[in-house]
Write a protein that holds these residues in place. Structure first.
Motif, PDB file in Angstrom:
ATOM      1  N   TYR A 139      62.208   8.892  68.883  1.00  0.00           N
ATOM      2  CA  TYR A 139      60.820   8.490  68.623  1.00  0.00           C
ATOM      3  C   TYR A 139      59.947   9.731  68.527  1.00  0.00           C
ATOM      4  CZ  TYR A 139      60.795   9.624  73.538  1.00  0.00           C
ATOM      5  OH  TYR A 139      60.959  10.300  74.717  1.00  0.00           O
ATOM      6  N   GLU A 140      58.823   9.605  67.817  1.00  0.00           N
ATOM      7  CA  GLU A 140      57.821  10.672  67.763  1.00  0.00           C
ATOM      8  C   GLU A 140      56.454  10.032  67.552  1.00  0.00           C
ATOM      9  OE1 GLU A 140      58.517  13.840  65.024  1.00  0.00           O
ATOM     10  OE2 GLU A 140      60.487  14.370  65.844  1.00  0.00           O
ATOM     11  N   GLY A 141      55.679   9.912  68.617  1.00  0.00           N
ATOM     12  CA  GLY A 141      54.328   9.390  68.479  1.00  0.00           C
ATOM     13  C   GLY A 141      53.421  10.406  67.804  1.00  0.00           C
ATOM     14  N   ASN A 170      54.738   6.242  64.213  1.00  0.00           N
ATOM     15  CA  ASN A 170      55.938   6.626  64.955  1.00  0.00           C
ATOM     16  C   ASN A 170      56.896   7.241  63.940  1.00  0.00           C
ATOM     17  OD1 ASN A 170      58.169   6.920  66.573  1.00  0.00           O
ATOM     18  ND2 ASN A 170      58.232   4.793  67.278  1.00  0.00           N
ATOM     19  N   ASP A 171      57.040   8.559  63.998  1.00  0.00           N
ATOM     20  CA  ASP A 171      57.935   9.266  63.073  1.00  0.00           C
ATOM     21  C   ASP A 171      59.370   9.156  63.616  1.00  0.00           C
ATOM     22  OD1 ASP A 171      59.193  10.949  61.293  1.00  0.00           O
ATOM     23  OD2 ASP A 171      58.323  12.788  62.110  1.00  0.00           O
ATOM     24  N   GLY A 189      63.641   9.405  56.787  1.00  0.00           N
ATOM     25  CA  GLY A 189      63.157   8.413  55.836  1.00  0.00           C
ATOM     26  C   GLY A 189      63.916   7.111  55.792  1.00  0.00           C
ATOM     27  N   LEU A 190      64.734   6.819  56.805  1.00  0.00           N
ATOM     28  CA  LEU A 190      65.496   5.574  56.801  1.00  0.00           C
ATOM     29  C   LEU A 190      64.541   4.375  56.771  1.00  0.00           C
ATOM     30  CD1 LEU A 190      67.219   7.825  58.463  1.00  0.00           C
ATOM     31  CD2 LEU A 190      68.593   5.871  59.182  1.00  0.00           C
ATOM     32  N   ASP A 191      64.992   3.279  56.195  1.00  0.00           N
ATOM     33  CA  ASP A 191      64.193   2.058  56.188  1.00  0.00           C
ATOM     34  C   ASP A 191      63.777   1.711  57.618  1.00  0.00           C
ATOM     35  OD1 ASP A 191      64.717   1.974  53.494  1.00  0.00           O
ATOM     36  OD2 ASP A 191      65.961   0.164  53.553  1.00  0.00           O
ATOM     37  N   THR A 192      62.528   1.332  57.788  1.00  0.00           N
ATOM     38  CA  THR A 192      61.893   0.931  59.061  1.00  0.00           C
ATOM     39  C   THR A 192      61.605   2.099  59.988  1.00  0.00           C
ATOM     40  OG1 THR A 192      63.867   0.494  60.458  1.00  0.00           O
ATOM     41  CG2 THR A 192      63.153  -1.274  58.954  1.00  0.00           C
ATOM     42  N   PHE A 193      61.821   3.329  59.565  1.00  0.00           N
ATOM     43  CA  PHE A 193      61.645   4.476  60.462  1.00  0.00           C
ATOM     44  C   PHE A 193      60.231   5.069  60.412  1.00  0.00           C
ATOM     45  CE2 PHE A 193      65.908   6.254  62.079  1.00  0.00           C
ATOM     46  CZ  PHE A 193      66.425   4.980  62.241  1.00  0.00           C
ATOM     47  N   CYS A 194      59.251   4.275  59.936  1.00  0.00           N
ATOM     48  CA  CYS A 194      57.860   4.733  59.959  1.00  0.00           C
ATOM     49  C   CYS A 194      56.926   3.596  60.378  1.00  0.00           C
ATOM     50  CB  CYS A 194      57.437   5.295  58.611  1.00  0.00           C
ATOM     51  SG  CYS A 194      55.807   6.107  58.623  1.00  0.00           S
ATOM     52  N   PRO A 195      57.016   3.133  61.630  1.00  0.00           N
ATOM     53  CA  PRO A 195      56.009   2.176  62.100  1.00  0.00           C
ATOM     54  C   PRO A 195      54.610   2.783  61.979  1.00  0.00           C
ATOM     55  CG  PRO A 195      57.870   2.270  63.617  1.00  0.00           C
ATOM     56  CD  PRO A 195      58.049   3.411  62.652  1.00  0.00           C
ATOM     57  N   MET A 196      53.655   1.937  61.557  1.00  0.00           N
ATOM     58  CA  MET A 196      52.285   2.405  61.327  1.00  0.00           C
ATOM     59  C   MET A 196      51.313   1.314  61.747  1.00  0.00           C
ATOM     60  SD  MET A 196      50.373   3.294  57.694  1.00  0.00           S
ATOM     61  CE  MET A 196      51.592   4.493  57.160  1.00  0.00           C
ATOM     62  N   GLY A 197      50.232   1.702  62.434  1.00  0.00           N
ATOM     63  CA  GLY A 197      49.216   0.721  62.776  1.00  0.00           C
ATOM     64  C   GLY A 197      48.679   0.931  64.179  1.00  0.00           C
ATOM     65  N   VAL A 278      59.296   0.960  72.016  1.00  0.00           N
ATOM     66  CA  VAL A 278      58.471   2.168  71.953  1.00  0.00           C
ATOM     67  C   VAL A 278      57.015   1.748  71.775  1.00  0.00           C
ATOM     68  CG1 VAL A 278      58.072   4.375  70.813  1.00  0.00           C
ATOM     69  CG2 VAL A 278      60.386   3.412  70.871  1.00  0.00           C
ATOM     70  N   LYS A 279      56.175   2.239  72.643  1.00  0.00           N
ATOM     71  CA  LYS A 279      54.740   1.919  72.613  1.00  0.00           C
ATOM     72  C   LYS A 279      53.951   3.215  72.526  1.00  0.00           C
ATOM     73  CE  LYS A 279      51.142   0.029  75.686  1.00  0.00           C
ATOM     74  NZ  LYS A 279      50.910  -0.627  76.998  1.00  0.00           N
ATOM     75  N   ILE A 280      53.067   3.304  71.540  1.00  0.00           N
ATOM     76  CA  ILE A 280      52.241   4.493  71.336  1.00  0.00           C
ATOM     77  C   ILE A 280      50.785   4.064  71.332  1.00  0.00           C
ATOM     78  CG2 ILE A 280      51.774   6.473  69.841  1.00  0.00           C
ATOM     79  CD1 ILE A 280      54.544   5.832  68.510  1.00  0.00           C
ATOM     80  N   GLU A 281      49.974   4.774  72.078  1.00  0.00           N
ATOM     81  CA  GLU A 281      48.537   4.484  72.131  1.00  0.00           C
ATOM     82  C   GLU A 281      47.757   5.753  71.825  1.00  0.00           C
ATOM     83  OE1 GLU A 281      45.142   2.480  75.058  1.00  0.00           O
ATOM     84  OE2 GLU A 281      47.126   2.986  75.868  1.00  0.00           O
TER      85      GLU A 281
END
Length: 293
Positions: A139-141, A170-171, A189-197, A278-281
């Motif tokens: 993970y990378e916030g 989340n990189d 760049g794998l599918d789903t490997f860039c959560p955003m929001g 994984v939770k990022i704030e």
């Protein structure tokens, strides 16, 4: 103002809304018909539309059962990402054995790579960890910068005038693939490997982005915490460096880098596994939380 992209129950069409009290999704178009059919890219490109959205927010009703999408599900280009952009993370990456023999612990210039739009997912959606055949998911916030007014050759002194707002990214990284291929796009760049929001906090709410603080938890355990002020290359420097050679467009996204505390910083490394969360704030923006499948 926190802007979101959402869908209604049983509908596929994406709409632009805002987060109100209790993170309820507000229907901006119901209060301002000119916003109907507009996307987040449209708002990023047109300050007048953003003004309409801001005026509509106090009158906008709640959308019951709304499902959040990534704020910008498909940016004009790949997501621009910056590597090794916090001092302590640069050190932990250099000492991890995954840096591929890079000579400089702290890079002399920004390290820029990209993630394709097919890697973008929304708040709550699953990171498909099994797509990494090597079992090295990390993970990378990160703070994400969304461009408003575009341009090429943007001066550092003017850069923040070109920011539409800020989001969370989340990189997610397949570390063994990142090391194996040297160029990072396959490991990142794998599918789903860039959560955003979950939202875009508009730039008028953030006069000084260095005051923002990023915190990451894995299964409730705090792993990362750092102020954006700790960036090696600050946001104006990144915008200047990228726009010097690539025209930035409204809705382009720049992920600014991650602080120390990622999985490869442990000895031995601690990678994500199925069932992890994984939770990022980031202060003011909200919370981005994704389970690993």
């Amino acid at each position: 103002m926190r802007l979101v992209t959402f869908t209604r129950p049983g509908k596929l069409q994406q709409e632009v809304g805002a987060l109100g009290a209790g993170d309820a999704v507000l229907d901006l178009a119901a209060a301002e018909p000119l916003l109907r059919g507009q996307s987040m890219l449209d708002l990023a490109a047109a300050p007048a539309l953003l003004d309409k959205a801001r005026a509509a927010m106090p009158k906008a009703p709640v959308v019951e059962g709304a499902k959040l999408c990534a704020p910008i599900p498909r940016p004009p280009k790949n997501v621009f990402c910056v590597g090794k952009n916090y001092h302590e993370h640069a050190k932990e990456f250099a000492g991890s054995g995954f840096d591929g023999g890079a000579k400089d612990v702290v890079p002399p210039f920004p390290v820029v790579f990209s993630k394709p739009h097919t890697s973008i997912i929304a708040q709550g959606e699953k990171i498909l960890g099994h797509l990494d055949p090597t079992g090295g998911v990390d993970y990378e916030g990160e703070l994400g910068v969304v461009i408003g007014q575009g341009g090429r050759g943007i001066a550092k002194a003017d850069a923040l005038k070109h920011v539409f707002g800020y989001t969370i990214i989340n990189d997610v990284t397949a570390r063994h693939l990142q090391k194996r291929h040297s160029q990072w796009i396959l490991g990142k760049g794998l599918d789903t490997f860039c959560p955003m929001g979950p939202a875009i906090l508009t730039a008028d709410e953030v006069p000084d982005p260095t005051t923002l603080v990023l915190t990451t938890w894995v299964n409730g355990e705090q792993r990362q915490k750092a102020p954006v002020a700790d960036l090696i290359f600050d946001i104006p420097t990144l915008i200047e460096a990228i726009s010097a050679v690539i025209t930035l467009e409204p809705g382009d996204v720049i992920a600014t880098g991650t602080p120390a505390g990622v999985g490869i910083g442990f000895n031995p490394p601690v990678f994500l596994k199925s069932g992890d969360v994984v939770k990022i704030e980031i202060s003011g923006i909200g919370v981005l939380e994704n389970p690993v499948a």
